[in-house]
Design an enzyme around this catalytic site. Sequence first.
Site, PDB file in Angstrom:
ATOM      1  N   CYS A  64       0.894  -1.191  -0.166  1.00 29.18           N
ATOM      2  CA  CYS A  64      -0.094   0.055   0.088  1.00 29.18           C
ATOM      3  C   CYS A  64       0.946   1.196   0.019  1.00 29.18           C
ATOM      4  O   CYS A  64       1.480   1.619   1.090  1.00 29.18           O
ATOM      5  CB  CYS A  64      -0.928   0.057   1.226  1.00 29.18           C
ATOM      6  SG  CYS A  64      -1.876   1.431   1.256  1.00 29.18           S
ATOM      7  N   CYS A  79      -5.732   6.099  -4.343  1.00 28.95           N
ATOM      8  CA  CYS A  79      -4.934   4.823  -4.173  1.00 28.95           C
ATOM      9  C   CYS A  79      -3.462   4.989  -4.786  1.00 28.95           C
ATOM     10  O   CYS A  79      -3.452   5.366  -5.713  1.00 28.95           O
ATOM     11  CB  CYS A  79      -5.564   3.661  -5.149  1.00 28.95           C
ATOM     12  SG  CYS A  79      -4.766   2.210  -5.009  1.00 28.95           S
TER      13      CYS A  79
END
Length: 285
Positions: free
Chosen positions: A75, A223
């Site tokens: 991430c 994101c």
Amino acid sequence: MKQFFFTKMSGAGNDFILFDKKINPDIELDAELINKICQRRTGIGADGVLLIENNDGSKYTVKYFNSDGSTGSLCANGARCAIKYGKESGRFGFQTADFIVNGTCYSGQVFENGLVKFNLAEPKDLKRNFKIKAGGQLINASYVNTGSPHVVINVSDVLHDNRKPNSFFGEISELPVFDLGREIRYSPDFAPEGTNVNFIQVENGKIKIRSYERGVEEETLSCGTGSVASAIVSFINVGLQPPITLLAKSGAELVVDFKYRDNQFKDLSITGPADITFKGELTIN
């Protein structure tokens, strides 16, 4: 009852609950607890959880959990938050931050203006211009793994048929990202792990982006690895040159930079805001 201290952080709108094992040595995270505290109406609310732990060397370890408790993927926004927290907690000074995610060593830094840079490994499994079925249509798409798997769809490539009630075309703001993203995420073409899905629109040399994230099972406000994937695909498919600026749904800007030589992406990084939102105390029965 046990009490733990957390830090709520936001990476360009992608939000996380961060636990520091130096402060909470007895904390144990499982999928049920993670899902519970990530609920936005009954918990703290977040897209995911970060766990930071010192190790025997100079590096520290960062573990990332999606809001459903799943793990294993990188991430990038979470990593940028971990870099920011690492500096705030004194784990490094002005030098480059070094830390470990999923057994791989990564680096990054906090600039004087507060923006945070995260350096990624070389992307894998790039596949250009294939067709996937979603919303009753064939859609042109590309794919790349930037630490997490990502499908990238340029809205200008969407094939549409005005005779179909579910057809779409036009501005990225009009796209039913949740419905289309969820359908593609669970497509047999990407089984069994599934994929993240990004919809992009190139305007005035910048990329507008909206993303559906697996593990969160929602559209998120930003994101990081999806932004990196979208920049790479836009470079390959439409010739957009680095550094490439992306505008997230949150309104924040992320900048992806790299060098491309010998058919390889080198010095790949993403830079953008990462902020501590608030700190709190969690009581677990």
